[in-house]
Design an enzyme around this catalytic site. Structure first.
Site, short mmCIF file in Angstrom:
data_model
loop_
_atom_site.label_atom_id
_atom_site.label_comp_id
_atom_site.label_asym_id
_atom_site.label_seq_id
_atom_site.Cartn_x
_atom_site.Cartn_y
_atom_site.Cartn_z
CG HIS A 1 41.76 40.97 44.24
ND1 HIS A 1 41.98 42.27 43.84
CD2 HIS A 1 40.85 40.47 43.39
CE1 HIS A 1 41.23 42.53 42.78
NE2 HIS A 1 40.53 41.45 42.48
CB CYS B 1 37.70 47.61 35.08
SG CYS B 1 37.60 46.75 36.62
C1 LIG Z 1 36.79 43.91 41.66
C2 LIG Z 1 35.34 43.69 41.32
C3 LIG Z 1 34.93 42.60 40.53
C4 LIG Z 1 35.91 41.66 39.91
O1 LIG Z 1 36.53 40.83 40.82
P1 LIG Z 1 37.90 40.11 40.34
O2 LIG Z 1 38.16 39.12 41.43
O3 LIG Z 1 38.93 41.18 40.25
O4 LIG Z 1 37.61 39.47 39.04
C5 LIG Z 1 33.60 42.43 40.30
N1 LIG Z 1 32.69 43.27 40.80
C6 LIG Z 1 33.03 44.32 41.56
C7 LIG Z 1 31.97 45.20 42.11
C8 LIG Z 1 34.37 44.57 41.83
O5 LIG Z 1 34.71 45.63 42.56
#
Ligand SMILES: *Cc1c(COP(=O)(O)O)cnc(C)c1O
Length: 389
Positions: free
Chosen positions: A201, A325
């Site tokens: 995503h 987050c």
């Molecule tokens: C968005 C992100 C994640 C988490 O990925 P998800 O698919 O949303 O669980 C982990 N590490 C970094 C650096 C991110 O930007």
């Protein structure tokens, strides 16, 4: 009202080609890939094709890609799987203070279960010093996990040098490449990476699907236990449409990489230059040399990022304070703190991330709105505190 989304590091819209590729797998092509009749074979083939598309984007072999439910799961699996598989060899893990919470909170969990974790410092630009990594290695070190590109400030870490140090000491090297994928050329073989986390995503694919690259020959314990899916490495009926979408998004990212970098970095630079020309007391955080092409992390002195965010939102503009987050909490960003940025400045920091759908008009609208917001909020804060700047 104009709507401008400048939070591509939080998530991206699904591209039309990606959605079109996915749609049949919600309806006509619903077979469980593990079943033995022909409709299932079509599902199985679709997963194999997507696995190749993801592998091709990073220079990996197809068997080295395992799909997970998200980037977070890939991070959890890499760390917990390595920690468990190598527990007889040692209990020491090295990571950094600026990792995503998916990595940090997994390490904190392991600390409660007898593992020792070293959290490396970073410099003022958010870069890890390879010498500091080497100095932290002990004969108990079993895993080094250092992110490829930081999600808040966009700093690119010296992954190749870090991986070489790991290799020299015969230690597994994992990198969270969720922000790097599709934004920088990645060749896992050339870089010497043992494990790498990815997420769809963040590259115009669907939410709820990720992958872990595990180099051939690397053995880690399973994280999800159950059926024999994903070459017995990750149980659970496959997210078929999600996997197909991730594959398509990876293919598009590979084909568009140079154009994407050119487009986003030009808009990012336009934003930074205009903001600096039109607004006083602004600082850029992170490295200008080693930077995510779409990231502008800016500190506006004397104001609260949250107030700016809400005001921008009222004007149709979506940005984030620190990382998405932690945006619900007011604790200062752990990344900016690790970069030694004073707390007052951290509170005036916004992250702008541009993407393929961003236009020059979007940037110009954002800068003119920002200018008004900043002026207004600085007036209020100077009146309320009765001190100028
Ligand atoms: C968005 C992100 C994640 C988490 O990925 P998800 O698919 O949303 O669980 C982990 N590490 C970094 C650096 C991110 O930007």
């Amino acid at each position: 009202m104009r709507q401008v989304y400048l939070d591509y590091s939080a998530t991206t819209p699904v591209k039309k080609e990606v959605l079109d590729a996915m749609l049949p797998y919600f309806s006509e092509l619903y077979g469980n890939p593990s079943s033995l009749y022909s409709i299932a074979a079509e599902s199985k083939d679709a997963i194999a094709a997507a696995r190749k598309q993801v592998a091709d984007l990073i220079g990996a072999g197809e068997k080295e890609i395992t799909f997970t439910s998200c980037g977070t799961e890939a991070d959890n699996w890499a760390v917990m799987g390595a920690a468990d598989a190598l527990k007889n060899k040692g209990n020491h893990i090295i990571t950094t203070k600026i990792e995503h919470h998916a990595l940090l909170h997994t390490c904190e969990f392991l600390e409660k279960h007898g593992y020792d974790v070293t959290y490396l410092d970073v410099d003022k630009e958010g870069r890890v010093a390879p010498a500091a990594l080497e100095a932290a290695i002990t004969d108990k070190t079993i895993l080094i996990s250092i992110m490829f590109i930081n999600n808040e400030v966009g700093t690119i870490e010296p992954v190749k040098e870090l991986a070489q140090i790991a290799k020299k000491h015969n230690i597994l090297f994992h990198t969270d490449a969720v922000q790097a994928l599709g934004n920088i050329a990645i060749d896992v073989k050339e870089l010497g990476i043992d494990m790498m986390s990815m997420s769809a995503h963040k590259i115009y694919g669907p939410k709820g699907i990720g992958a872990l690259y595990i180099r051939k020959g690397v053995r880690i314990s399973n994280y999800l236990h159950g059926g024999a899916q994903e070459n017995k490495k990750r149980a659970g009926t496959e997210n078929l449409a999600g996997i197909v979408g991730f594959g398509k998004a990876a293919e598009l990212a590979g084909n568009n990489l140079q154009a994407h970098i050119k487009h986003t970095s030009a808009l990012r630079d336009r934003l930074i230059e205009k903001v600096q020309a039109e607004i006083d007391h602004v600082y850029i955080n992170g490295s200008m040399k080693h930077r995510h092409p779409g990231n502008a992390n800016l500190t506006f002195e004397f104001i609260e990022g949250e107030a700016m965010l809400l005001y921008l939102d009222m004007n149709g503009i979506a940005v984030s304070t620190g990382s998405a987050c932690s945006s619900a909490s007011l604790t200062p960003s752990h990344v900016l703190s690790a970069m030694d940025i004073p707390v007052e400045r951290i509170h005036g920091t916004l992250r702008f991330t541009v993407g393929d759908m961003t236009t020059e008009e979007d940037i110009d609208y954002v800068v003119s709105t920002l200018k008004n917001v900043v002026n207004k909020l600085r007036e209020i804060s100077s009146v309320s505190s009765k001190k100028g700047w």
